[in-house]
Design an enzyme around this catalytic site. Structure first.
Site, PDB file in Angstrom:
ATOM      1  N   CYS A 114      35.255   5.231 -13.607  1.00 26.93           N
ATOM      2  CA  CYS A 114      35.701   5.977 -12.415  1.00 26.93           C
ATOM      3  C   CYS A 114      34.764   5.799 -11.215  1.00 26.93           C
ATOM      4  O   CYS A 114      35.135   6.101 -10.086  1.00 26.93           O
ATOM      5  CB  CYS A 114      35.838   7.458 -12.725  1.00 26.93           C
ATOM      6  SG  CYS A 114      37.124   7.776 -13.937  1.00 26.93           S
ATOM      7  N   HIS A 254      35.714  11.583  -6.162  1.00 25.40           N
ATOM      8  CA  HIS A 254      36.576  11.058  -7.226  1.00 25.40           C
ATOM      9  C   HIS A 254      37.493  12.195  -7.683  1.00 25.40           C
ATOM     10  O   HIS A 254      37.061  13.335  -7.831  1.00 25.40           O
ATOM     11  CB  HIS A 254      35.710  10.552  -8.379  1.00 25.40           C
ATOM     12  CG  HIS A 254      36.499  10.233  -9.601  1.00 25.40           C
ATOM     13  ND1 HIS A 254      37.609   9.431  -9.562  1.00 25.40           N
ATOM     14  CD2 HIS A 254      36.365  10.637 -10.901  1.00 25.40           C
ATOM     15  CE1 HIS A 254      38.117   9.337 -10.782  1.00 25.40           C
ATOM     16  NE2 HIS A 254      37.379  10.061 -11.610  1.00 25.40           N
ATOM     17  N   ASN A 284      44.050  11.517 -12.244  1.00 24.20           N
ATOM     18  CA  ASN A 284      42.825  10.717 -12.174  1.00 24.20           C
ATOM     19  C   ASN A 284      43.210   9.238 -12.302  1.00 24.20           C
ATOM     20  O   ASN A 284      43.602   8.797 -13.379  1.00 24.20           O
ATOM     21  CB  ASN A 284      41.891  11.147 -13.308  1.00 24.20           C
ATOM     22  CG  ASN A 284      40.595  10.360 -13.344  1.00 24.20           C
ATOM     23  OD1 ASN A 284      40.450   9.359 -12.639  1.00 24.20           O
ATOM     24  ND2 ASN A 284      39.667  10.788 -14.179  1.00 24.20           N
TER      25      ASN A 284
HETATM   26  N1  ACO Z   1      47.426  21.522 -22.938  1.00 21.43           N
HETATM   27  C1  ACO Z   1      47.162  22.686 -23.542  1.00 21.43           C
HETATM   28  N2  ACO Z   1      45.979  22.954 -24.118  1.00 21.43           N
HETATM   29  C2  ACO Z   1      45.051  21.985 -24.105  1.00 21.43           C
HETATM   30  C3  ACO Z   1      45.278  20.737 -23.499  1.00 21.43           C
HETATM   31  C4  ACO Z   1      46.524  20.513 -22.898  1.00 21.43           C
HETATM   32  N3  ACO Z   1      46.832  19.367 -22.284  1.00 21.43           N
HETATM   33  N4  ACO Z   1      44.161  19.975 -23.628  1.00 21.43           N
HETATM   34  C5  ACO Z   1      43.256  20.718 -24.290  1.00 21.43           C
HETATM   35  N5  ACO Z   1      43.798  21.932 -24.593  1.00 21.43           N
HETATM   36  C6  ACO Z   1      43.181  23.052 -25.276  1.00 21.43           C
HETATM   37  C7  ACO Z   1      42.068  22.612 -26.202  1.00 21.43           C
HETATM   38  O1  ACO Z   1      42.570  22.217 -27.450  1.00 21.43           O
HETATM   39  C8  ACO Z   1      41.231  23.866 -26.295  1.00 21.43           C
HETATM   40  O2  ACO Z   1      41.827  24.740 -27.225  1.00 21.43           O
HETATM   41  P1  ACO Z   1      40.936  25.606 -28.259  1.00 21.43           P
HETATM   42  O3  ACO Z   1      40.096  26.498 -27.367  1.00 21.43           O
HETATM   43  O4  ACO Z   1      41.953  26.307 -29.065  1.00 21.43           O
HETATM   44  O5  ACO Z   1      40.132  24.585 -28.997  1.00 21.43           O
HETATM   45  C9  ACO Z   1      41.373  24.507 -24.905  1.00 21.43           C
HETATM   46  O6  ACO Z   1      42.542  23.898 -24.325  1.00 21.43           O
HETATM   47  C10 ACO Z   1      40.172  24.284 -23.999  1.00 21.43           C
HETATM   48  O7  ACO Z   1      39.807  22.918 -24.069  1.00 21.43           O
HETATM   49  P2  ACO Z   1      38.585  22.349 -23.246  1.00 21.43           P
HETATM   50  O8  ACO Z   1      38.431  20.866 -23.525  1.00 21.43           O
HETATM   51  O9  ACO Z   1      37.378  23.212 -23.427  1.00 21.43           O
HETATM   52  O10 ACO Z   1      39.159  22.555 -21.762  1.00 21.43           O
HETATM   53  P3  ACO Z   1      38.427  22.391 -20.393  1.00 21.43           P
HETATM   54  O11 ACO Z   1      38.531  23.631 -19.627  1.00 21.43           O
HETATM   55  O12 ACO Z   1      37.058  21.762 -20.538  1.00 21.43           O
HETATM   56  O13 ACO Z   1      39.352  21.314 -19.642  1.00 21.43           O
HETATM   57  C11 ACO Z   1      39.352  18.971 -19.098  1.00 21.43           C
HETATM   58  C12 ACO Z   1      39.519  20.028 -20.198  1.00 21.43           C
HETATM   59  C13 ACO Z   1      40.448  19.148 -18.113  1.00 21.43           C
HETATM   60  C14 ACO Z   1      39.408  17.594 -19.751  1.00 21.43           C
HETATM   61  C15 ACO Z   1      37.968  19.146 -18.401  1.00 21.43           C
HETATM   62  O14 ACO Z   1      36.971  19.345 -19.381  1.00 21.43           O
HETATM   63  C16 ACO Z   1      37.569  17.993 -17.520  1.00 21.43           C
HETATM   64  O15 ACO Z   1      38.169  17.759 -16.493  1.00 21.43           O
HETATM   65  N6  ACO Z   1      36.479  17.254 -17.855  1.00 21.43           N
HETATM   66  C17 ACO Z   1      35.884  16.247 -17.018  1.00 21.43           C
HETATM   67  C18 ACO Z   1      36.674  14.975 -16.980  1.00 21.43           C
HETATM   68  C19 ACO Z   1      35.962  13.957 -16.085  1.00 21.43           C
HETATM   69  O16 ACO Z   1      35.380  14.277 -15.077  1.00 21.43           O
HETATM   70  N7  ACO Z   1      35.956  12.689 -16.499  1.00 21.43           N
HETATM   71  C20 ACO Z   1      35.227  11.707 -15.730  1.00 21.43           C
HETATM   72  C21 ACO Z   1      36.079  10.640 -15.238  1.00 21.43           C
HETATM   73  S1  ACO Z   1      37.089   9.869 -16.460  1.00 21.43           S
HETATM   74  C22 ACO Z   1      36.627   8.162 -16.588  1.00 21.43           C
HETATM   75  O17 ACO Z   1      35.568   7.736 -16.219  1.00 21.43           O
HETATM   76  C23 ACO Z   1      37.614   7.205 -17.217  1.00 21.43           C
END
Ligand code: ACO
Length: 327
Positions: A114, A254, A284
């Site tokens: 990214c 980003h 993204n």
């Molecule tokens: N729908 C419903 N529930 C979901 C989904 C979904 N699509 N995805 C995950 N959940 C659930 C999980 O299973 C979890 O449930 P549990 O508590 O029962 O275990 C709950 O939601 C919370 O999951 P988390 O992973 O803790 O959710 P979070 O608030 O962290 O959000 C996300 C997840 C959106 C991925 C976030 O962490 C994020 O944006 N991270 C950074 C991503 C990023 O910046 N990447 C860099 C660039 S990517 C690259 O370089 C290719």
């Protein structure tokens, strides 16, 4: 006056097919409410079966070249930042060179996930400052939809496909790329990775069965590092250039997660009307997200001559990067 690289044209392209959160509700156990609250994404664009990364690059590049009033044959170097090229070899940049008839350009790909567009911007800027090239086409493009696991709700809702391009030309004066800053922490490589298909796990029936050819992400861990890192990145970039936050016309981050972008803006005390946002429409798009957002703000007339804009990115590697530009 020192040699600088100036962005003289921008362009972007996203595929026609729109995949909404409601469409995703029918594919995996998720909801529009969860995706909107946790990410800010409402829909994303997905390529057709026969559409490739270099096809997206071509459309974005044509628009950037037209905006810059530069002919393909005048381009001396093409850099494509991507982690999802048409094939491992040759480079997508070589395929773009052919499609664009940019017969005088050397061409190569660069992968910093990214952060790829900003790693590319820094590379192009240094070629221009060294006097090696005068006209460079830089493209950030990714077709994430072909590399995500459509059975994994924690990643498949996040990504979209697209391409953004800029033409960089050498010029003397105060306007242009002022500074670029690149960082990597390979210790955190497994926070975001695509483990299959390389020399560690060459393609096999087992890698297919184990679904290693798809993006894996430790989302929550990545989120925490991103928020911490991006605030410091913006502060350090401004400090290195003796610039105050109030002198910044626009931050182009980003587009991974609206909560990351808002948390960074809040920590910096930067009003959201100075932050470019388009992830609600595209998700993204990895290397493409910054150049697509840049193209949009340029075409909407939201940045003017002599404005300072700051671009910042965070992604797999882990990598992070920033660039300060006087428009
Ligand atoms: N729908 C419903 N529930 C979901 C989904 C979904 N699509 N995805 C995950 N959940 C659930 C999980 O299973 C979890 O449930 P549990 O508590 O029962 O275990 C709950 O939601 C919370 O999951 P988390 O992973 O803790 O959710 P979070 O608030 O962290 O959000 C996300 C997840 C959106 C991925 C976030 O962490 C994020 O944006 N991270 C950074 C991503 C990023 O910046 N990447 C860099 C660039 S990517 C690259 O370089 C290719």
């Amino acid at each position: 006056m020192p040699l600088r690289s100036r962005i003289t044209g921008t362009g972007s392209y996203t595929p026609e097919n729109v995949l909404t959160n409601l469409d995703l509700e029918k594919k995996v156990d998720t909801s529009d409410e969860w995706i909107t609250e946790r990410t800010g994404i409402k829909e994303r664009r997905i390529v057709g079966d026969s559409e490739t990364t270099s096809d997206l690059c071509l459309e974005a590049s044509k628009r950037a070249l037209q905006a810059a009033d530069v002919k393909p044959a005048d381009i001396e170097l093409i850099i494509v930042a991507t982690m999802s090229g048409d094939m491992p070899m040759p480079s997508t940049a070589a395929l773009l060179q052919k499609k664009l008839h940019a017969i005088n350009a050397a061409a190569f790909d660069l992968n910093a996930a990214c952060s790829g567009f900003l790693f590319g911007l820094s590379t192009a800027d240094n070629f221009i400052k060294a006097g090696t090239y005068r006209k460079i086409l830089l493209v950030g493009a990714d077709v994430m939809s072909k590399f995500i696991d459509w059975q994994d709700r924690s990643t498949c809702v996040l990504f979209g496909d697209g391409a953004g391009a800029v033409v960089l030309e050498s010029s003397r004066g105060a306007r242009g790329v002022i500074s670029t800053h690149l960082f990597t922490d390979g210790n955190l490589w497994d926070f975001i990775c695509l483990p299959g298909g390389g020399s560690q796990n060459p393609p096999s029936a087992k890698t297919m069965k184990d679904r290693l050819h798809f993006v894996k992400m430790k989302g929550n861990e990545t989120f925490k590092v991103a928020v911490r890192t991006l605030e410091k990145l913006v502060v350090d970039t401004l400090k290195k250039n003796n610039l105050k936050l109030s002198e910044l016309a626009m931050l182009i981050p980003h587009q991974a997660n609206l909560r990351i972008i808002k948390a960074t803006a809040e920590r910096l005390n930067l009003p959201m009307n100075k932050v470019a946002i388009n992830l609600d429409r595209y998700g993204n798009t990895s290397s493409a997200s910054i150049p697509i957002a840049l193209d949009e703000v340029v075409r909407e007339g939201r940045i003017k001559k002599d404005d300072y804009i700051l671009l910042e990115a965070f992604g797999a590697g882990l990598t992070w990067a920033s660039a300060l530009i006087k428009w």
